[in-house]
Design an enzyme around this catalytic site. Structure first.
Site, PDB file in Angstrom:
ATOM      1  CG  ASP A  92     -62.632  68.171 -18.648  1.00 55.78           C
ATOM      2  OD1 ASP A  92     -63.075  68.544 -19.780  1.00 55.78           O
ATOM      3  OD2 ASP A  92     -63.317  69.217 -17.177  1.00 55.78           O
ATOM      4  CD  GLN A 109     -67.646  72.959 -17.293  1.00 58.50           C
ATOM      5  OE1 GLN A 109     -67.998  72.392 -17.942  1.00 58.50           O
ATOM      6  NE2 GLN A 109     -66.761  74.406 -18.153  1.00 58.50           N
ATOM      7  CE  LYS A 143     -68.033  71.276 -21.160  1.00 55.97           C
ATOM      8  NZ  LYS A 143     -67.100  71.715 -20.093  1.00 55.97           N
TER       9      LYS A 143
END
Ligand code: NAP
Length: 302
Positions: A139, A116, A72
């Protein structure tokens, strides 16, 4: 740019008439999306605007999570998006993590916040997700953003289902009336995936661990999306001739190889289109994250 590549899966004799699926190449498409985002970011910077910024929080040293976070961050670099790294020790408490999120929520220079998953056992993931400002939830996991998707008013959409939809739309410009089966019903993948397909007019079935007759459901599906986390759960012979298959699963085999949830070789003889693992849905998830970061930036700059 070539997005789809015909793959010869077998060198059969002339009697074999099985279909050979074409590859839905998420890697190539994601690279094109990231290039386009970079052009948009460069154009913003050329007019003196601030750089879109993503804060990436990694708690602990889980090897898979570290790889995802690295990918990412690299994608941010390619898109000229600024990424702020917050690597925290495994011993981080929930109070400490929530305090960091509060600080990033209040920071006008931060557009997106990514935590994460999975988190260490002492931290409740739902509490953490709910603490992120919905307009920084790149997200797309916050109940507010899932709710907006449920009522057909999406803002920041869950990255993996969004990436799958971007891929599917390259081969299904109009999905209305198609039968879609989503195998897996997690909050972050299966459920929003079903909502995405429903929004496009598909007739959606969402299977979970209690579902009976999965092979029968699969054989009726024009689109099959699988997100369970079990190698070869979906057998190739369950796939309807000419169907499109998106395999979200990422599984590491004992020999170190990565595979999805679908029995790829056999499914490829029946499907018209199929995503590989790796190189299918994974890169599209990262591209969607960057698209969401730009969208969040636009929300904050409005
Ligand atoms: P998860 O939270 O463990 O959810 C798995 C889902 O599969 C659950 O809803 C479960 O049902 C369902 N399930 C289990 N056995 C089943 C069966 N026999 N038939 C039908 N459904 C069954 O997993 P996740 O977070 O959604 O992730 C799924 C997979 O996708 C994992 O391999 C993960 O690594 C991968 N993934 C990939 C990406 C990417 O970018 N490519 C992104 C996210 C996740 P119940 O609800 O009944 O328990």
């Amino acid at each position: 740019m070539v997005l789809f590549e015909k793959i010869p899966l077998y060198s059969s004799g002339p009697v074999c008439s099985a279909m050979t699926a074409q590859i839905l190449d998420g890697k190539s498409l994601s690279e094109r999306i990231v290039d386009e985002l970079r052009q948009r970011v460069d154009a913003l910077c050329a007019t003196g605007k601030r750089v879109p910024t993503l804060a990436v929080i990694l708690v602990g040293t889980d090897p898979a999570s570290s790889i995802y976070v690295r990918n990412k961050r690299r994608a941010c670099e390619r898109a000229n998006v600024r990424s702020l790294s917050h690597d925290l020790p495994s011993s981080t408490t929930q109070v400490e993590l929530l305090a960091l999120i509060d600080q990033l929520n209040a920071d006008a220079g931060v557009d997106g916040i990514l935590v994460q998953m999975p988190l260490p056992a002492q931290i409740d993931p739902e509490t953490v997700i709910e603490r992120i400002n919905p307009d920084k939830d790149v997200d797309g996991f916050h109940p507010y953003n899932i709710g907006r998707l449920a009522v057909r008013m999406p803002t920041l959409r869950s990255c993996t289902p969004m990436g799958v939809m971007t891929l599917l739309k390259t081969v299904h410009a109009d999905m209305r009336g198609l039968n879609a089966l989503v195998v897996g019903a997690s909050n972050h993948v299966g459920r929003p995936m079903g909502l995405e397909l429903l929004m496009e007019g598909c007739t959606v079935t969402t299977a979970n661990s209690q579902t009976r007759n999965l092979p029968v459901l699969a054989l009726q599906a024009d689109i099959v999306v699988v997100a369970v986390g079990r190698p070869n759960l979906v057998k190739g012979e369950w796939i309807k001739e000419g169907a499109t298959v998106a395999d979200v699963g990422i599984n590491r085999l004992p020999d170190g190889r990565i595979c999805g949830d679908v029995e790829f070789a056999v499914a490829s003889e029946r499907a018209a289109w199929i995503t590989p693992v790796p190189g299918g849905v994974g890169p599209m998830t990262v591209a969607s994250l960057l698209q969401n970061t730009l969208q969040a930036y636009e929300i904050h700059s409005a």
